[in-house]
Design a protein around this motif. Sequence first.
Motif, PDB file in Angstrom:
ATOM      1  N   MET A  89      19.658  26.576  46.714  1.00 56.77           N
ATOM      2  CA  MET A  89      19.740  26.344  45.437  1.00 56.77           C
ATOM      3  C   MET A  89      20.125  24.871  45.355  1.00 56.77           C
ATOM      4  SD  MET A  89      21.983  29.549  44.030  1.00 56.77           S
ATOM      5  CE  MET A  89      23.055  29.699  45.598  1.00 56.77           C
ATOM      6  N   THR A  90      19.655  24.066  44.552  1.00 57.33           N
ATOM      7  CA  THR A  90      19.846  22.554  44.429  1.00 57.33           C
ATOM      8  C   THR A  90      20.631  22.250  42.977  1.00 57.33           C
ATOM      9  OG1 THR A  90      18.198  22.006  45.970  1.00 57.33           O
ATOM     10  CG2 THR A  90      19.150  20.377  44.580  1.00 57.33           C
ATOM     11  N   TYR A  91      21.737  21.485  43.179  1.00 53.47           N
ATOM     12  CA  TYR A  91      22.388  21.259  41.887  1.00 53.47           C
ATOM     13  C   TYR A  91      22.776  19.697  42.140  1.00 53.47           C
ATOM     14  CZ  TYR A  91      23.173  26.077  41.294  1.00 53.47           C
ATOM     15  OH  TYR A  91      23.013  27.644  40.924  1.00 53.47           O
ATOM     16  N   PRO A  92      22.872  18.881  40.921  1.00 51.63           N
ATOM     17  CA  PRO A  92      23.548  17.563  40.721  1.00 51.63           C
ATOM     18  C   PRO A  92      24.927  17.397  41.349  1.00 51.63           C
ATOM     19  CG  PRO A  92      23.088  18.310  38.746  1.00 51.63           C
ATOM     20  CD  PRO A  92      22.807  19.602  39.486  1.00 51.63           C
ATOM     21  N   LEU A  93      25.299  16.506  41.920  1.00 49.25           N
ATOM     22  CA  LEU A  93      26.649  16.283  42.407  1.00 49.25           C
ATOM     23  C   LEU A  93      27.812  16.350  41.394  1.00 49.25           C
ATOM     24  CD1 LEU A  93      26.530  13.936  45.395  1.00 49.25           C
ATOM     25  CD2 LEU A  93      26.879  16.376  45.579  1.00 49.25           C
ATOM     26  N   SER A  94      27.213  15.989  39.921  1.00 49.42           N
ATOM     27  CA  SER A  94      27.904  15.748  38.804  1.00 49.42           C
ATOM     28  C   SER A  94      28.209  17.178  38.425  1.00 49.42           C
ATOM     29  CB  SER A  94      27.371  15.187  37.917  1.00 49.42           C
ATOM     30  OG  SER A  94      25.914  15.712  37.540  1.00 49.42           O
ATOM     31  N   ALA A  95      27.672  18.275  38.670  1.00 47.04           N
ATOM     32  CA  ALA A  95      27.938  19.645  38.506  1.00 47.04           C
ATOM     33  C   ALA A  95      28.755  20.309  39.420  1.00 47.04           C
ATOM     34  CB  ALA A  95      26.532  20.607  38.268  1.00 47.04           C
ATOM     35  N   VAL A  96      29.218  19.726  40.524  1.00 41.76           N
ATOM     36  CA  VAL A  96      30.059  20.394  41.273  1.00 41.76           C
ATOM     37  C   VAL A  96      31.569  20.268  41.105  1.00 41.76           C
ATOM     38  CG1 VAL A  96      31.081  20.386  43.652  1.00 41.76           C
ATOM     39  CG2 VAL A  96      28.607  19.769  43.286  1.00 41.76           C
ATOM     40  N   ARG A  97      32.334  21.470  40.816  1.00 41.89           N
ATOM     41  CA  ARG A  97      33.692  21.642  40.467  1.00 41.89           C
ATOM     42  C   ARG A  97      34.370  21.534  41.768  1.00 41.89           C
ATOM     43  NH1 ARG A  97      32.743  26.986  36.959  1.00 41.89           N
ATOM     44  NH2 ARG A  97      32.182  26.268  35.098  1.00 41.89           N
TER      45      ARG A  97
END
Length: 109
Positions: A89-97
Motif C-alpha cells: 500500500m502506498t500513501y502520501p506522507l501528508s496522510a500519515v497520522r
Amino acid sequence: DGDDCEPIDASAAPEEADFAVRIAGDSMEPEIMNGDYVVVAHNVEPTQGSLALVSIEGASWDYEYAIKLVYFCDDEIELHSYNEKYDTMTYPLSAVRSVEKIVHVIHKS
C-alpha cells in the motif's frame, strides 16, 4: 475502562517500550500471528523496512492502525505485509497520522 486490558509478560521488551497492541488479522503472518502482541516505542524513529504501528488518514483497512513494514520514498510511505497475499500500500506522507516503531513481538502461547 480497562475491559480491553489483559496482562502479558513483557519482561523481554526493551526499556524504551511504551505499550503493547494485540494483533488482529493475518497480514503479517507467518512472522506475527493473529493474537500476538507487538510492543511499541513512541520515541524511537522507525527506519527503512522496520516494523511499525501506522495510522493513515483515509486508509481502507478495518482498524484505526495497521502493523506493517514501512518504507519512506520521497513524499510517500509504502506499507508492506509479510503475508504475500497482501499487496503493498502506498500513501502520501501528508496522510500519515503516526508511525511508531515496534521494538518487540510477544508471541501467544
